[in-house]
Write a protein that holds these residues in place. Structure first.
Motif, PDB file in Angstrom:
ATOM      1  N   VAL A  55       0.828  -1.205   0.000  1.00 14.60           N
ATOM      2  CA  VAL A  55       0.000   0.000   0.000  1.00 14.60           C
ATOM      3  C   VAL A  55       0.867   1.262   0.000  1.00 14.60           C
ATOM      4  O   VAL A  55       0.617   2.220  -0.763  1.00 14.60           O
ATOM      5  N   TYR A  56       1.905   1.256   0.827  1.00 17.14           N
ATOM      6  CA  TYR A  56       2.757   2.437   0.922  1.00 17.14           C
ATOM      7  C   TYR A  56       3.480   2.704  -0.402  1.00 17.14           C
ATOM      8  O   TYR A  56       3.553   3.840  -0.868  1.00 17.14           O
ATOM      9  N   LEU A  57       4.023   1.659  -1.008  1.00 24.05           N
ATOM     10  CA  LEU A  57       4.729   1.839  -2.276  1.00 24.05           C
ATOM     11  C   LEU A  57       3.780   2.333  -3.364  1.00 24.05           C
ATOM     12  O   LEU A  57       4.146   3.198  -4.185  1.00 24.05           O
ATOM     13  N   PHE A  58       2.568   1.795  -3.369  1.00 19.64           N
ATOM     14  CA  PHE A  58       1.597   2.239  -4.384  1.00 19.64           C
ATOM     15  C   PHE A  58       1.227   3.704  -4.173  1.00 19.64           C
ATOM     16  O   PHE A  58       1.195   4.500  -5.125  1.00 19.64           O
ATOM     17  N   TYR A 109      12.504  22.508   4.184  1.00 19.80           N
ATOM     18  CA  TYR A 109      11.506  21.891   3.308  1.00 19.80           C
ATOM     19  C   TYR A 109      12.167  20.840   2.439  1.00 19.80           C
ATOM     20  O   TYR A 109      13.389  20.760   2.324  1.00 19.80           O
ATOM     21  N   ASP A 110      11.292  20.040   1.798  1.00 18.44           N
ATOM     22  CA  ASP A 110      11.720  18.952   0.924  1.00 18.44           C
ATOM     23  C   ASP A 110      11.499  19.335  -0.529  1.00 18.44           C
ATOM     24  O   ASP A 110      10.542  20.057  -0.864  1.00 18.44           O
ATOM     25  N   MET A 111      12.374  18.832  -1.378  1.00 22.24           N
ATOM     26  CA  MET A 111      12.242  19.065  -2.815  1.00 22.24           C
ATOM     27  C   MET A 111      12.491  17.761  -3.563  1.00 22.24           C
ATOM     28  O   MET A 111      13.324  16.949  -3.167  1.00 22.24           O
ATOM     29  N   LEU A 112      11.748  17.600  -4.673  1.00 25.22           N
ATOM     30  CA  LEU A 112      11.975  16.498  -5.589  1.00 25.22           C
ATOM     31  C   LEU A 112      12.664  17.066  -6.806  1.00 25.22           C
ATOM     32  O   LEU A 112      12.149  17.999  -7.444  1.00 25.22           O
ATOM     33  N   ASN A 166       1.967   6.840  -6.620  1.00 26.66           N
ATOM     34  CA  ASN A 166       0.851   7.636  -7.115  1.00 26.66           C
ATOM     35  C   ASN A 166       0.977   9.097  -6.692  1.00 26.66           C
ATOM     36  O   ASN A 166       0.590  10.019  -7.432  1.00 26.66           O
ATOM     37  N   THR A 167       1.523   9.341  -5.482  1.00 22.44           N
ATOM     38  CA  THR A 167       1.653  10.713  -4.979  1.00 22.44           C
ATOM     39  C   THR A 167       2.672  11.508  -5.799  1.00 22.44           C
ATOM     40  O   THR A 167       2.451  12.692  -6.112  1.00 22.44           O
ATOM     41  N   TYR A 168       3.760  10.894  -6.153  1.00 23.29           N
ATOM     42  CA  TYR A 168       4.820  11.603  -6.874  1.00 23.29           C
ATOM     43  C   TYR A 168       4.694  11.465  -8.390  1.00 23.29           C
ATOM     44  O   TYR A 168       5.497  12.039  -9.138  1.00 23.29           O
ATOM     45  N   ALA A 169       3.721  10.707  -8.863  1.00 17.84           N
ATOM     46  CA  ALA A 169       3.624  10.471 -10.316  1.00 17.84           C
ATOM     47  C   ALA A 169       3.421  11.768 -11.091  1.00 17.84           C
ATOM     48  O   ALA A 169       4.093  12.025 -12.108  1.00 17.84           O
ATOM     49  N   GLU A 170       2.504  12.632 -10.623  1.00 18.33           N
ATOM     50  CA  GLU A 170       2.216  13.874 -11.354  1.00 18.33           C
ATOM     51  C   GLU A 170       3.415  14.819 -11.329  1.00 18.33           C
ATOM     52  O   GLU A 170       3.769  15.427 -12.359  1.00 18.33           O
ATOM     53  N   ALA A 171       4.062  14.922 -10.157  1.00 14.94           N
ATOM     54  CA  ALA A 171       5.233  15.810 -10.069  1.00 14.94           C
ATOM     55  C   ALA A 171       6.366  15.306 -10.952  1.00 14.94           C
ATOM     56  O   ALA A 171       7.051  16.100 -11.623  1.00 14.94           O
ATOM     57  N   LYS A 172       6.585  14.019 -10.978  1.00 13.28           N
ATOM     58  CA  LYS A 172       7.652  13.467 -11.812  1.00 13.28           C
ATOM     59  C   LYS A 172       7.351  13.693 -13.290  1.00 13.28           C
ATOM     60  O   LYS A 172       8.249  14.008 -14.088  1.00 13.28           O
ATOM     61  N   GLU A 173       6.097  13.533 -13.652  1.00 15.30           N
ATOM     62  CA  GLU A 173       5.723  13.771 -15.061  1.00 15.30           C
ATOM     63  C   GLU A 173       5.961  15.221 -15.440  1.00 15.30           C
ATOM     64  O   GLU A 173       6.458  15.532 -16.539  1.00 15.30           O
ATOM     65  N   GLN A 174       5.652  16.142 -14.530  1.00  8.55           N
ATOM     66  CA  GLN A 174       5.867  17.575 -14.780  1.00  8.55           C
ATOM     67  C   GLN A 174       7.350  17.881 -14.924  1.00  8.55           C
ATOM     68  O   GLN A 174       7.758  18.648 -15.808  1.00  8.55           O
ATOM     69  N   LEU A 175       8.190  17.263 -14.101  1.00 10.84           N
ATOM     70  CA  LEU A 175       9.632  17.503 -14.196  1.00 10.84           C
ATOM     71  C   LEU A 175      10.191  16.948 -15.501  1.00 10.84           C
ATOM     72  O   LEU A 175      11.067  17.567 -16.130  1.00 10.84           O
ATOM     73  N   LEU A 176       9.719  15.793 -15.929  1.00  7.67           N
ATOM     74  CA  LEU A 176      10.201  15.224 -17.189  1.00  7.67           C
ATOM     75  C   LEU A 176       9.794  16.101 -18.374  1.00  7.67           C
ATOM     76  O   LEU A 176      10.580  16.308 -19.321  1.00  7.67           O
ATOM     77  N   PHE A 218       2.211  13.894   3.805  1.00  4.77           N
ATOM     78  CA  PHE A 218       1.164  12.898   3.596  1.00  4.77           C
ATOM     79  C   PHE A 218       1.715  11.484   3.756  1.00  4.77           C
ATOM     80  O   PHE A 218       1.118  10.628   4.418  1.00  4.77           O
ATOM     81  N   LEU A 219       2.884  11.211   3.146  1.00  3.10           N
ATOM     82  CA  LEU A 219       3.475   9.874   3.248  1.00  3.10           C
ATOM     83  C   LEU A 219       3.916   9.576   4.682  1.00  3.10           C
ATOM     84  O   LEU A 219       3.817   8.436   5.143  1.00  3.10           O
ATOM     85  N   GLY A 220       4.428  10.578   5.406  1.00  4.30           N
ATOM     86  CA  GLY A 220       4.795  10.366   6.811  1.00  4.30           C
ATOM     87  C   GLY A 220       3.584   9.998   7.653  1.00  4.30           C
ATOM     88  O   GLY A 220       3.637   9.103   8.501  1.00  4.30           O
ATOM     89  N   GLY A 221       2.469  10.715   7.434  1.00  7.67           N
ATOM     90  CA  GLY A 221       1.250  10.364   8.148  1.00  7.67           C
ATOM     91  C   GLY A 221       0.759   8.970   7.795  1.00  7.67           C
ATOM     92  O   GLY A 221       0.268   8.227   8.663  1.00  7.67           O
ATOM     93  N   LEU A 222       0.895   8.617   6.495  1.00  3.65           N
ATOM     94  CA  LEU A 222       0.479   7.270   6.085  1.00  3.65           C
ATOM     95  C   LEU A 222       1.329   6.207   6.766  1.00  3.65           C
ATOM     96  O   LEU A 222       0.807   5.170   7.217  1.00  3.65           O
ATOM     97  N   ARG A 223       2.641   6.451   6.865  1.00  2.71           N
ATOM     98  CA  ARG A 223       3.515   5.485   7.548  1.00  2.71           C
ATOM     99  C   ARG A 223       3.099   5.324   9.007  1.00  2.71           C
ATOM    100  O   ARG A 223       3.033   4.206   9.538  1.00  2.71           O
ATOM    101  N   THR A 224       2.824   6.438   9.662  1.00  5.61           N
ATOM    102  CA  THR A 224       2.422   6.368  11.072  1.00  5.61           C
ATOM    103  C   THR A 224       1.128   5.584  11.237  1.00  5.61           C
ATOM    104  O   THR A 224       0.992   4.733  12.129  1.00  5.61           O
TER     105      THR A 224
END
Length: 507
Positions: free
Chosen positions: A26-29, A127-130, A33-43, A159-165
């Motif tokens: 679940v976490y990997l999915f 802050y964090d950056m991709l 999915n969370t970073y898919a849109e940002a990665k597509e925008q960077l590409l 969001f991912l940190g909260g999901l892990r918790t």
């Protein structure tokens, strides 16, 4: 560890493993999915940037950036170009407004093209950056710079940190609930086995073989187990009763036979002694056939009768000894309890040593140092202690044709030891555990001596009745040493010798 706990731990471990696997998927999915849109925008932005790498490409500013159109949901993109030659960093205008530099890998780490997460920390913010990085190389393959395209990913990381918790604590909570419920279910499922255990413990402690385990209501594995155990107990009770009756009959036979045989044997021996005295008197009054007086038998018949009488007497003595031995063992089997009192051990040993001098033997009889017995008292039976010492001494005389037999004494920690050591034929050490078995003969295959093999069995019984032990040291062809250890009731003398280590100690 009980079966109930083991089953619960296995179940809980399996559940925990399943939850970990599901949570990881679940976490990997969600992460993808969370970073898919940002990665597509960077590409997409990377595909719009054209750079012609040269040695001084930053000074010449020979690259073009075409901004992709952004919708209201797209992130703001920041661009940074690094020159490894001069250590110069050029940034696109939007990144200059932040007054920060995106962390980048050094040239010696040989950066690869792809996505990379970085953290930017300053005195005012964190802050964090991709980022998507593209190495800039010359035609000859020399790395001269690095292109970095980045977007902020604070929201995604939160969001991912909260999901892990949530996944971790929910999994722990589910495992805890499952463990508790599993213990209860296992307890209910194994309750019939607990009844079986309690019933068998009562049978074990009370020796009541007529007890039965309450039958289970169901016809499952537990019910069949209870039925099988009850059938087994019935067979054991039947076999035990038969064996007990047989054993009681055997003990009665041995005891009764011993008592019945003692009287006729005593009569036979008394009559033989009387005849011996009579024939001796006749021989004294009729020294030869020429005396002219009446002689009941001629000398040849008289000698034959005397030999027969001697044989009868010897056999009667041997049978009498055997019967006495059987009677002693019958008493031991019947649980005979000796009458005991506090006895001084030195007078008993001295009396036995004096009487042992009169026994038939071929070896030298020695009385060693008995000073350890001075002032020592034990709680025991006078007659049986004498019999005990005579058994070991006679045994030593029997197996020692030459050399010597010595009686000695020593003290241990709270115990007194009486030693009987000989220089006889000895034994194989492998035979020592069996020498106290009834009718066992260590030299039977060699036929060195005669005997019944009951003496040491009686000695072991006497030692056990006195809460003692016997230590055996032997070597074939060199002799045997028996040390009889008895607990000291009280002593007026301090221990003189402490034994450290033994070869064989038979309790």
């Amino acid at each position: 560890m009980s079966i109930r706990l083991r089953l619960t731990l296995w179940y809980s471990g399996l559940l925990a493993g399943t939850l970990i696997a599901v949570g990881l998927v679940v976490y990997l999915f969600v992460n993808w999915n969370t970073y898919a849109e940002a990665k597509e925008q960077l590409l997409e932005q990377n595909n719009t940037i054209f750079i012609q790498p040269t040695v001084n490409f930053l000074d010449e500013w020979n690259f073009q950036i075409a901004r992709i159109s952004r919708g209201p949901e797209q992130k703001k993109i920041y661009i940074q170009i690094v020159s490894y030659k001069d250590g110069v960093v050029r940034q696109e205008d939007q990144l200059l407004q932040l007054d920060t530099i995106i962390p980048y890998p050094e040239a010696d780490k040989n950066p690869k093209e792809g996505f990379r997460k970085v953290k930017i920390t300053s005195s005012n913010y964190k802050y964090d950056m991709l980022t998507y990085q593209r190495p800039l190389v010359l035609e000859d393959g020399t790395l001269i710079g690095l292109l970095q395209i980045a977007v902020f990913s604070n929201n995604e990381e939160k969001f991912l940190g909260g999901l892990r918790t949530i996944l971790i604590f929910s999994s722990l909570f589910v495992v805890l609930i499952a463990f508790t419920v599993g213990l209860f279910i296992a307890r209910q499922a194994l309750r019939p086995i607990e009844r079986v255990i309690r019933a068998t413990e009562q049978i074990e402690k009370g020796s009541e073989l007529n007890m039965r385990i309450p039958a289970a209501e169901s016809n499952d594995e537990i019910g069949r187990l209870v039925h099988t155990l009850n059938m087994m107990l019935s067979r054991i009770e039947f076999a035990y009763n038969e064996l007990d009756e047989s054993y009681k009959a055997q003990r009665r036979f041995v005891s009764d036979a011993s008592h019945e045989l003692r009287t006729p044997l005593t009569t036979i021996r008394g009559n033989i002694d009387l005849l011996d005295r009579m024939w001796t008197r006749i021989k004294e009054t009729n020294p030869d056939k020429g005396s002219g007086e009446w002689l009941p038998f001629d000398m040849e018949h008289w000698e034959m009768s005397r030999e027969a009488m001697s044989d009868i007497s010897a056999e009667a003595k041997r049978m009498s000894t055997l019967v006495n031995d059987l009677l002693a063992l019958a008493r031991a089997d019947a649980g005979y309890v000796m009458e005991k009192e506090h006895l001084a051990l030195l007078p008993i040993a001295e009396e036995v040593a004096r009487r042992a001098q009169l026994l038939p033997r071929t070896a030298e009889w020695r009385i060693g140092d008995l000073s350890a017995l001075e002032g020592v008292c034990v709680r025991g039976n006078h007659d049986y202690l004498q019999q005990l010492l005579f058994i070991f001494i006679e045994n030593a005389f029997k197996y020692t044709e030459r050399g010597h037999i010595e009686l000695g004494a020593l003290q241990g920690d709270g115990q007194i030891g009486i030693t009987v050591e000989d220089t006889g034929i000895g034994m194989n050490p492998d035979e020592i555990p069996h020498i106290f078995d009834r009718f066992y003969r260590a030299d039977e295959s060699r036929g060195v001596t005669v005997g019944t093999g009951l003496g040491l069995s009686i000695a072991k019984w006497i030692i056990d009745e006195h809460q003692g032990s016997v230590e055996v040291t032997t070597r074939e062809g060199q002799g045997t040493k028996f040390t009889i250890w008895l607990p000291i009731a009280f002593s007026g003398k301090a221990p003189s010798t402490i034994i450290e280590g033994t070869d064989h100690l038979i309790q």
